[in-house]
Write a protein that holds these residues in place. Structure first.
Motif: not given
Length: 807
Positions: A90-112
């Motif tokens: 986030f920049d100094d104004a609190g706005l999202l500057f860049v973002k990245a997420g995990s490619i393989d985050q598959s998990c069952s609800s029980t696992c979560l």
């Protein structure tokens, strides 16, 4: 081994041990897992902090230069790491500057759910982005951890620990189970097998190896305990068999008949006494019912008692058994009890035919005269009570009467012809008078030669009743006048009769009998061989006597008497002592003469208590005067003793107790007794008199000359003084006979070395005449009247050397 799981201690122990081992292993692994997870979390936090520190500077510069491509390259490199789920800048104004997420985050609800549960405390990792030169707050970095991956890493690391602990604990549980089998289960099986084979009066057989291996442990103690219990059981069984035999022997040899009934009242046991008493054998008892033994009139009552009998509440009843056409009275002790859930009734049967005969005999002795066979006083009184009771509550009352009869001159006949003739005469009178009886008349012998008649249902006309009673009395007197055969003698007798007629129910039986007795004595006073009916004026004498008795009881209880003292002097007018004289001042009647109340006290049994009081008071007064120096040790206190009191067995101990209590010298005490007392029991009286003299107490005979003393006995009496009765002294100057008696008494006493004291000296002439005839001791009004102790001190003790100058 052929054991069932539910009954095998070994299998139960093995299963329980394995279950406990698994549970404990899981608990241990869980604890280790949680402890390891905490360490892993600390390491994760540390790793993420280090990662933030590495990318902080490049990202700060990229954001400052607004180089989105470079910033994206930096966070894409972070996403490669499996434990990172998402990176945001986030920049100094609190706005999202860049973002990245995990490619393989598959998990069952029980696992979560599990990852969120176990790693709920993992934070969102953030770092402020700053440019140092120039100083600038560029924004901030946020990294979200991928919890399922982190949790999987934790589980992977600790799974081998769980498998290791579980295997180890299962192995240990198996080893414990086998050890338990060989140390406990197998020896117990051997012990149980031995118990099943043991016989009575034997010890518990076990192999020697068992004793060597388990001699001092719990199994050895268990074996010893079983062995001791087995021996006690053998002893108890032997005692039980002996007790059973003993009980059977007691039942069999009991004197009372014993029957045992079951819960249906059937006879299941009968001992020998019952068989002999009821004349049936055991088989006959068991084939018959209990009501076969009873008479028809006693069975219904007994059946009701039997049905109402409660457990453990014994009851005794009487019944009548029918034995071969003979009625046998029996006493039955019933006891119902419960034994091993069965109810039984025990009957203890006792033949009471002899007791009934004895009771009848005792009843006859209690209520009938042994000589004449007539009812006695007690029977008549009981019938009289019943008559009075039956009249209560009735509106129209019928008169009844009681007649007392006394045979005239019977004592003379009895003494002259003998008691045997007297008894035969009584029997003859009773037999002859019984012919006059009717259904409403009770004829009884009251004792001696006294008889009584109770007449009931005489009607309500008082005048006619009196005529009928008088006519019946005339018939009795006429019958008595007839010649009686008594042995070989023909006896002529008469009878005196007294009657009372009563209709009211308030009078007691005792009062009615006293009225009849009063009327009888009135008839005797009228010359005997006559008849008198009780009248109201006769009651005055009786009432006065009863009033005197009541007042005398009251005076004795509350000590309302007083002691007066009359001086005794010698011819020199010197005081030689005093006589203690009882005085009674009644609140209503004033002073009552001792001559009036002493005979009554003797008759009703109060004289002993009164005499005790007189002795106590007189000795107490002497003790006071001695202590004050007013009584000379040579003076005597004369104290009268009633013949009844003197004959009491406790008289001597009482006298000793009083002398010891008051500490009075025995030489100061002079007991006065009457000469008539010696007629009752001379030997006993002499023995007591010698005992009294042995104490040092003086003895005098009072009122000498009025009794019947024998000169033969007089010389052997241990007496110190004779007191000439005042009746002789009073007429000494006018009656030559009295003067001769006084001369004779003085001469006789002088010959026997006994002193003489004259009573009733009232004048100077009496005094001078007594001096002339050598009588030197006196008592009478001339020297002083009886006075209370305080007046006696003033009048006689002070200046006692010259008591009174003769006129």
């Amino acid at each position: 081994m052929g054991v069932v799981f539910s009954k095998s201690l070994f299998l139960k122990q093995a299963a329980l041990t394995l279950v406990l081992a698994v549970v404990l292993s899981l608990i241990s692994s869980a604890i280790q897992f949680f402890e390891g997870a905490q360490l892993q979390k600390t390491q994760i936090n540390q790793d993420f902090e280090e990662l933030l520190a590495v990318v902080e500077k490049p990202l700060s510069e990229a954001v400052f230069r607004l180089d989105i491509e470079y910033a994206q390259q930096q966070i894409d490199s972070l996403i490669i790491i499996p434990s990172i789920a998402q990176v945001e800048v986030f920049d100094d104004a609190g706005l999202l500057f860049v973002k990245a997420g995990s490619i393989d985050q598959s998990c069952s609800s029980t696992c979560l759910f599990l990852s969120d549960y176990f790693l709920s405390d993992l934070p969102l990792y953030q770092r402020q982005l700053r440019v140092v030169n120039p100083t600038f707050q560029a924004g901030h970095l946020a990294i979200t951890p991928y919890k399922p991956h982190l949790l999987d890493a934790i589980f992977s690391e600790h799974s081998h620990i769980l498998v290791y602990n579980l295997g180890k604990d299962l192995l240990l549980a198996s080893l414990i189970s086998f050890v338990f089998y060989f140390l406990v289960t197998f020896p117990l099986m051997r012990l149980t097998d031995s118990l099943t084979k043991v016989k009575r009066n034997e010890g518990l057989p076990l192999p020697a190896s068992f004793h060597r291996q388990h001699r001092f442990d719990e199994l050895g103690n268990l074996h010893a305990t079983f062995d001791a219990m087995w021996r006690k059981l053998n002893t108890a069984l032997s005692d039980l068999e002996r007790s059973d035999s003993h009980t059977k022997a007691m039942i069999e040899h009991a004197a009372d008949g014993i029957l045992l009934l079951d819960e249906h009242n059937n006879i299941i046991l009968a001992n020998s006494a019952a068989q002999a008493m009821l004349k049936r054998d055991s088989a006959e008892f068991q084939s018959s019912s209990l009501n076969d033994l009873h008479t028809t009139d006693t069975w219904p009552v007994f059946a009701d008692v039997l049905s109402g009998l409660k457990i453990d509440q014994p009851l005794t009843v009487e019944a009548t058994y029918q034995i071969e056409a003979i009625e046998l009275p029996v006493e039955i002790r019933l006891a119902k009890y419960q034994l091993q859930n069965k109810v039984e009734i025990l009957l203890l049967i006792r033949d009471i035919s002899e007791r009934r005969e004895a009771e009848a005999h005792i009843h006859h002795l209690a209520y009938y005269d042994s000589v004449t066979g007539l009812p006695n006083r007690q029977y008549l009184a009981k019938r009289l009570e019943a008559t009075l009771h039956n009249k209560q509550g009735k509106s129209s009352l019928s008169c009844s009467a009681v007649i007392f009869m006394d045979l005239d001159r019977f004592k003379t006949i009895n003494d002259s012809l003998g008691h045997n003739v007297g008894d035969q005469l009584l029997i003859s009178v009773a037999s002859q008078l019984s012919s006059l009886l009717e259904d409403n008349i009770v004829f009884a012998r009251m004792g001696g030669d006294e008889f009584a008649f109770l007449l009931t249902k005489l009607g309500s006309n008082r005048e006619q009743v009196e005529k009928d009673v008088k006519g019946f009395a005339d018939s009795i007197m006429f019958a008595c006048q007839q010649v009686k055969k008594a042995g070989h003698h023909e006896v002529h007798i008469t009878a005196s009769l007294g009657a009372t007629i009563f209709i009211d129910t308030e009078r007691s039986a005792e009062a009615i009998l006293k009225q009849a007795d009063t009327a009888l004595y009135r008839a005797k006073e009228s010359g005997r061989n006559t008849f008198a009916i009780y009248k109201a004026e006769m009651q005055a004498v009786s009432d006065a006597r009863l009033e005197m008795e009541k007042a005398l009881h009251h005076a004795t209880e509350f000590k309302l008497f007083e002691l007066y003292y009359q001086p005794q002097t010698n011819h020199k007018n010197e005081l030689i002592g005093a006589e203690a004289l009882i005085r009674w001042k009644d609140a209503k009647r004033g002073f009552i003469s001792p001559a009036e109340f002493i005979p009554v006290a003797e008759e009703i049994g109060l004289i002993v208590e009164i005499g005790h009081w007189v002795l106590n008071q007189a000795l107490s007064q002497v003790a006071i005067w001695l202590k004050e120096g007013k009584w000379h040790p040579s003076w005597r206190m004369s104290i009268n003793v009633s013949p009844i009191q003197f004959q009491q067995a406790g008289f001597l101990p009482m006298l000793k107790e009083q002398l010891s209590k008051h500490k009075v010298p025995t030489s100061c005490v002079d007991l006065e007794i009457t000469e008539n007392m010696l007629l009752n029991d001379l030997s006993s009286s002499l023995e007591k008199m010698h005992a009294i003299k042995g104490m040092g107490v003086h003895l005098s005979i009072d009122d000498f000359g009025t009794g019947y003393s024998s000169l033969k006995y007089l010389k052997s009496l241990p007496i110190d003084r004779l007191k000439i009765d005042q009746s002789f002294v009073r007429d000494l100057l006018t009656d030559k006979s009295d003067e001769a008696i006084v001369h004779a008494v003085i001469a006789m006493a002088k010959a026997l070395h006994i002193s003489v004291l004259a009573e009733g000296v009232e004048t100077l002439a009496h005094f001078e005449r007594l001096c002339e005839v050598n009588c030197f001791y006196y008592q009478g009004y001339y020297f002083g009247r009886p006075v209370p102790p305080s007046e006696f001190e003033v009048a006689f003790i002070q200046g006692s050397n010259q008591l009174k100058t003769p006129l």
